[in-house]
Design an enzyme around this catalytic site. Structure first.
Site, PDB file in Angstrom:
ATOM      1  N   HIS A  75       0.850  -1.189   0.000  1.00  0.00           N
ATOM      2  CA  HIS A  75       0.000   0.000   0.000  1.00  0.00           C
ATOM      3  C   HIS A  75       0.885   1.238   0.000  1.00  0.00           C
ATOM      4  CE1 HIS A  75      -3.952  -1.854   1.709  1.00  0.00           C
ATOM      5  NE2 HIS A  75      -3.413  -2.597   0.758  1.00  0.00           N
ATOM      6  N   TYR A 204      -8.531   5.109   8.163  1.00  0.00           N
ATOM      7  CA  TYR A 204      -8.556   5.478   9.581  1.00  0.00           C
ATOM      8  C   TYR A 204      -9.594   6.586   9.711  1.00  0.00           C
ATOM      9  CZ  TYR A 204      -4.089   3.051  10.406  1.00  0.00           C
ATOM     10  OH  TYR A 204      -3.090   2.102  10.517  1.00  0.00           O
ATOM     11  N   PRO A 296      -2.407  -0.141  18.882  1.00  0.00           N
ATOM     12  CA  PRO A 296      -2.198  -0.583  17.489  1.00  0.00           C
ATOM     13  C   PRO A 296      -2.525   0.484  16.430  1.00  0.00           C
ATOM     14  CG  PRO A 296      -4.086  -1.690  18.450  1.00  0.00           C
ATOM     15  CD  PRO A 296      -3.427  -0.930  19.555  1.00  0.00           C
ATOM     16  N   LYS A 300       2.577  -0.491  14.936  1.00  0.00           N
ATOM     17  CA  LYS A 300       4.001  -0.534  15.272  1.00  0.00           C
ATOM     18  C   LYS A 300       4.454  -1.783  16.018  1.00  0.00           C
ATOM     19  CE  LYS A 300       4.902   2.931  13.169  1.00  0.00           C
ATOM     20  NZ  LYS A 300       5.371   2.449  11.872  1.00  0.00           N
ATOM     21  N   TYR A 387       4.865   6.264   9.817  1.00  0.00           N
ATOM     22  CA  TYR A 387       3.952   5.155   9.544  1.00  0.00           C
ATOM     23  C   TYR A 387       4.645   4.056   8.724  1.00  0.00           C
ATOM     24  CZ  TYR A 387      -0.425   2.709   8.590  1.00  0.00           C
ATOM     25  OH  TYR A 387      -1.414   1.755   8.534  1.00  0.00           O
TER      26      TYR A 387
END
Ligand code: FAS
Ligand code: PHB
Length: 421
Positions: A75, A204, A296, A300, A387
């Site tokens: 992604h 998100y 979460p 990570k 990220y």
């Protein structure tokens, strides 16, 4: 054959223990993994879904990335959804091409177990009553019970890779450790659904009703989460209520629809931040969830476990190749640099995206942060580089700062060669 002696005794066959054992094998260093659960339990535990670029590169370079490369989904962006609007964070554009790969943790575990078994590694599953001893000396021992009765494994070093609820961290005298913790007033309700992917990239979503996350596992199975009460119960959430709540939180002004599917797994995940310092005591080295936990939201946890053991494997390879102990002495400091960066990022993402009851000031701060991170290239870059993951460091340089790409695996190979000379 029951092993009585090895170089590195590893407690736990999660990502930390298995990656460490594999890296040590590459460096010509023997290890034995002692795991409390069965192989099938370990290989079927549903956990993480997102691998950082550094994790993918490392697993690939050390020969366990073939299925990951074939079946993982790369992604190049994520969507932040708030105010009914989608906002894409172009991860790869902002980080010089780095990306994430969606590949379930239990598949990583299967690949690692297979690699260790194929290379003759010693993994003791269903090892019960594991206890560690004399790790303040140069002759540590691990005692455990298996089908053949009471056993004792003598080793040079012990790696505590037994997760948050394991016993290794608690074996460090309380006076010798400091624990930092933050609890959150919510948890995550996770579901697995038989359905086609809902989106091309992870979503998100920030909403007045609470956070939600749309992820994936395969073209046929999707992974979704939504913020719930910390003491919530799956029995309170029949399928219809789940779908109505997710649709409400993911609603957009152009009427984005969430197609219902067959929910075949439900579970509630606790939310906490935690770090123990130092991550070592004598010849005991803690790695992964045994030493730290992140919410979460930043994806990570697994990746931090891999980063820890990459540093530890290099330090052990240096010791066995040259007798030098600097890497081992600096392990905790080197690992904690990345740990605290990831703790902050995970706390920041969690604070920005979740509903905090009766806190309108926090809500306004969240909207300000979301508007900034989706309109400023600088702010978006900061999110993106955290990220996708900062480059792995092997912790070998004096400052512990050098961010070496996994090409530093040659360090391990080089040291292994010199060790055999
Ligand atoms: P683990 O907990 O994975 O492994 C520890 C191992 O030690 C286990 O196999 C356990 O059986 C064994 N063990 C424990 N005590 C023992 C003893 N006394 N003797 C012998 N063996 C013992 N991270 C992400 O990045 N993204 C996510 O989406 C995400 N989702 C998660 C969902 C859930 C429900 C949970 C619990 C965690 C999630 N995490 C996520 C974090 C998770 O992936 C961890 O960070 C990762 O498993 C850490 O790996 P280890 O440190 O190896 O610990
Ligand atoms: C998952 O797919 O399980 C997942 C993805 C991203 C996260 C957490 C979990 O931040």
């Amino acid at each position: 054959m029951i092993r009585k002696r090895t170089q590195v005794g590893i407690v736990g066959a999660g990502p930390a223990g298995l990656v460490l054992s594999h890296l040590l094998h590459l460096a010509g260093i023997e290890s034995v993994i002692l795991e409390a659960r069965s192989r099938s339990e370990v290989e079927s535990t549903l956990r993480a879904g997102v691998l950082e670029q550094g994790t993918v590169d490392l697993l690939t370079r050390c020969g366990v990335g073939e299925r990951l490369q074939r079946e993982g989904f790369v992604h190049h962006g994520i969507e932040l959804r708030f105010g009914g609007q989608p906002h894409r964070i172009a991860l790869s554009d902002l980080t010089g091409g780095r990306a994430i790969t969606v590949y379930p943790q239990h598949e990583v575990i299967k690949d690692l177990v297979r690699a260790r078994v194929d290379s003759g590694g010693t993994l003791v599953f269903e090892a019960r009553d594991v206890s560690i001893h004399d790790y303040g000396s140069t002759r540590p021992r691990i005692r455990y019970v298996c089908a053949n009765g009471d056993q004792e494994l003598r080793c040079d070093f012990i790696a505590g890779c037994d997760g948050f609820h394991g016993g290794c961290r608690a074996s460090v005298p309380a006076r010798a450790r400091t624990e930092y913790a933050r609890h959150y007033p919510f948890g995550w309700f996770g579901i697995l659904v038989r359905a086609a992917p809902y989106a091309a990239e992870l979503i998100y979503a920030h909403h007045d009703r609470g956070f939600s996350l749309v992820s994936t596992r395969s073209p046929e199975v999707q992974r979704l989460y939504f913020q719930c009460a910390p003491n919530d119960d799956t029995a309170h959430w029949p399928d219809d209520r789940i779908w109505r709540e997710l649709q409400a939180r993911l609603q957009t002004t152009d009427d984005w629809r969430l197609e219902r599917g067959d929910i075949f797994q439900k579970g509630i995940i606790a939310m906490r931040s935690f770090v123990v310092e130092p991550m070592q005591y004598g010849r005991l080295f803690l790695a992964g969830d045994a030493a730290h936990i992140v919410p979460p939201t930043g994806a990570k946890g697994l990746n931090l476990a891999v980063a820890d053991v990459y540093i530890l494997a290099n330090a052990l390879a240096e010791f066995y190749a040259s007798g030098r102990k600097e890497g081992l002495e600096r392990y905790s400091a080197a690992a904690l640099e990345r740990v605290w960066r990831a703790e902050h990022f995970s706390w920041w993402m969690t604070s920005m995206l979740h509903r905090f009851e009766d806190d309108p000031f926090q809500h306004r701060l969240q909207l300000a942060q979301l508007n900034y991170v989706t309109s400023s290239r600088a702010a978006a870059t900061a999110l993106a580089e955290n990220y996708v993951g900062l480059p792995l460091t092997d912790g070998m340089s004096s400052a512990g700062q050098s961010a070496l790409a996994p090409e530093a695996l040659t360090t391990l190979a080089h040291l292994a060669v010199s060790a055999r000379m």
